[in-house]
Design a protein around this motif. Structure first.
Motif, mmCIF file in Angstrom:
data_model
loop_
_atom_site.group_PDB
_atom_site.id
_atom_site.type_symbol
_atom_site.label_atom_id
_atom_site.label_comp_id
_atom_site.label_asym_id
_atom_site.label_seq_id
_atom_site.Cartn_x
_atom_site.Cartn_y
_atom_site.Cartn_z
ATOM 1 N N VAL A 56 -64.976 -45.385 -49.921
ATOM 2 C CA VAL A 56 -65.934 -45.635 -48.843
ATOM 3 C C VAL A 56 -65.602 -46.939 -48.101
ATOM 4 N N PHE A 57 -65.171 -47.950 -48.855
ATOM 5 C CA PHE A 57 -64.881 -49.260 -48.257
ATOM 6 C C PHE A 57 -63.446 -49.677 -48.567
ATOM 7 N N PRO A 58 -62.494 -49.100 -47.837
ATOM 8 C CA PRO A 58 -61.092 -49.392 -48.180
ATOM 9 C C PRO A 58 -60.643 -50.815 -47.847
ATOM 10 N N GLN A 59 -61.404 -51.475 -46.962
ATOM 11 C CA GLN A 59 -60.944 -52.794 -46.535
ATOM 12 C C GLN A 59 -62.005 -53.865 -46.699
ATOM 13 N N ALA A 60 -61.520 -55.067 -46.927
ATOM 14 C CA ALA A 60 -62.392 -56.241 -46.859
ATOM 15 C C ALA A 60 -62.017 -56.964 -45.582
ATOM 16 N N GLN A 61 -62.947 -57.729 -45.068
ATOM 17 C CA GLN A 61 -62.695 -58.328 -43.764
ATOM 18 C C GLN A 61 -63.223 -59.760 -43.715
ATOM 19 N N PHE A 62 -62.429 -60.601 -43.094
ATOM 20 C CA PHE A 62 -62.913 -61.958 -42.808
ATOM 21 C C PHE A 62 -62.772 -62.212 -41.317
ATOM 22 N N VAL A 63 -63.849 -62.655 -40.688
ATOM 23 C CA VAL A 63 -63.810 -62.992 -39.264
ATOM 24 C C VAL A 63 -64.365 -64.402 -39.112
ATOM 25 N N SER A 64 -63.563 -65.269 -38.526
ATOM 26 C CA SER A 64 -64.010 -66.660 -38.398
ATOM 27 C C SER A 64 -65.079 -66.777 -37.315
ATOM 28 N N SER A 65 -65.964 -67.751 -37.518
ATOM 29 C CA SER A 65 -66.967 -68.011 -36.475
ATOM 30 C C SER A 65 -66.761 -69.393 -35.856
ATOM 31 N N ASP B 50 -62.140 -77.107 -41.385
ATOM 32 C CA ASP B 50 -63.243 -76.401 -42.032
ATOM 33 C C ASP B 50 -63.417 -75.091 -41.276
ATOM 34 N N VAL B 51 -63.131 -74.004 -41.954
ATOM 35 C CA VAL B 51 -63.211 -72.694 -41.313
ATOM 36 C C VAL B 51 -64.451 -71.960 -41.831
ATOM 37 N N SER B 52 -65.341 -71.628 -40.918
ATOM 38 C CA SER B 52 -66.530 -70.848 -41.287
ATOM 39 C C SER B 52 -66.337 -69.435 -40.781
ATOM 40 N N GLY B 53 -66.959 -68.504 -41.464
ATOM 41 C CA GLY B 53 -66.827 -67.129 -41.001
ATOM 42 C C GLY B 53 -67.609 -66.183 -41.865
ATOM 43 N N ARG B 54 -67.417 -64.916 -41.573
ATOM 44 C CA ARG B 54 -68.171 -63.884 -42.254
ATOM 45 C C ARG B 54 -67.198 -63.048 -43.086
#
Lengths: 194, 194
Positions: free
Chosen positions: A98-107, A118-122
């Motif tokens: 169902v969830f083949p990928q993990a994801q990081f997106v910087s904000s 300092d990198v913030s993200g989701r």
């Protein structure tokens, strides 16, 4: 002779100018790594993800516009043992069907010290998103840069290891994600290829 | 050679001290239990229980190694004579069987330890003290050492069967003191005295 010296000087100025206005845009996946570390029965364990895609847009001089995004293929996990590799694909762990990928997106990306950001993200894993931030160090070498850092997460925040695995007595809650990203620069707009 | 040997062995008691007896039975129980656990745990499907069994097996194995080393020191400093005069070939057999048991009691835990390191799982004794990894993570070496660990174990199990059968043969057939001296509670049965 004088001409040659002048041309050399011009080239040198050009090269120096370019190096300062460098923008890293290309992640070299083969020379990058996303690994993880955790404790199992208090035994330090290590693993890695073999496949992931990264998109970065990083000019140290224009941090407001900087961004990073990583998509990690969770089916490419290497825990060191084939039975564990299979197990973590299953529903209680990553549920990769169902969830083949993990994801990081910087904000946002902010400078802390020279070459440390300092990198913030989701971070989204298994359909659960969490705001994270991490310190990333940068080592520049011409058109290449290596970004390194670590991020501590709790597997329970992402429902990684449910049911009989939910107890932290055997597999600890804390997981360290360690990354080393090699990125290359594209020449900034207007610069000519020598 | 026999002159000095026979004099010194004549001066030796043929009785095992209580330390030697406790060593023997404590280790016998541990070794049988750990062998059984080893067989059992490898067929348990991956689960927190399995991880616990492996950890316990490894802790017990490290304990067997420690005890075997102490016991070896003890037996070298507290030699015991044969319980009755026996032919030279039997003496040699007994001597080499003992040596073989000691080699296995030390080599089996070491092979398990190395196998574990090669498979990427360090050993943390009792969950507290991390043993160094003497070999690097290497799945092929891990499989090889797993084979060696199994082979050494089956060798010891076979020797153990012969060892028990021989002790019973001495006790029931030869009606001598061989078993009794390692099992002081086992008095000579009434029917044999009359």
């Amino acid at each position: 002779m004088r001409r040659i010296a002048l041309v050399l000087a011009a080239v040198l100025i050009c090269v120096r100018g370019e190096a300062q206005a460098v923008e890293y845009r290309q992640v070299v996946a083969e020379k990058s790594s996303i690994a993880f570390a955790y404790r199992q029965m208090n035994v330090p364990m290590e693993g890695a993800f073999k496949r992931f895609a990264g998109q970065i847009n990083f000019d140290p001089a224009k941090l407001v516009e900087a961004s990073a995004r990583f998509d990690i293929d969770l089916t490419s996990i290497d825990t060191g043992a084939s039975d564990s590799d299979e197990e973590v694909q299953r529903k209680p762990w990553f549920n990769t069907r169902v969830f083949p990928q993990a994801q990081f997106v910087s904000s946002s990306i902010k400078a802390v010290r020279p070459n440390v950001f300092d990198v913030s993200g989701r971070l989204t894993i298994k359909g659960k998103a969490s705001d994270v931030h991490t310190l990333v160090s940068m080592k520049q070498a011409g058109a290449k840069a290596v970004f390194e850092g670590a991020l501590a997460i709790r597997r329970a925040d992402f429902a990684i290891g449910e049911g009989m695995w939910a107890d932290f007595g055997t597999v600890a809650n804390e997981v360290q994600i360690k990354f080393r990203i090699l990125a290359t620069a594209e020449p900034v707009a207007g610069a000519k290829k020598q | 050679m026999s002159q000095s040997a026979s004099i010194s062995s004549a001066a030796l008691s043929s009785a095992y001290g209580s330390v030697a007896v406790v060593f023997h039975w404590a280790m016998a129980l541990m070794i049988v239990a750990i062998f059984g656990l080893g067989l059992f745990m490898s067929n348990v499907p991956l689960s927190p229980e399995k991880l616990r069994y492996y950890a316990w097996h490894k802790w017990a194995g490290a304990s067997v190694f420690l005890l075997a080393a102490l016991r070896l020191l003890w037996s070298l400093t507290h030699p015991v004579a044969m319980s009755a005069p026996v032919p030279a070939w039997k003496q040699a057999m007994a001597k080499w069987t003992h040596r073989m048991f000691y080699v296995l009691m030390l080599a089996i835990p070491v092979s398990g330890w190395l196998m574990s390191s090669a498979k990427g799982v360090p050993t943390v004794y009792l969950g507290l003290w991390r043993l160094p990894d003497l070999v690097r993570r290497d799945p092929e070496l891990g499989t090889l050492l797993q084979g060696l660990h199994g082979f050494l174990n089956y060798t010891m199990a076979s020797m153990l069967v012969i060892h028990v059968a021989a002790a019973l043969k001495h006790h029931l057939w030869d009606k001598d003191e061989v078993l009794v001296r390692m099992l002081p509670f086992l008095r000579t049965p009434q029917w044999r005295q009359s």
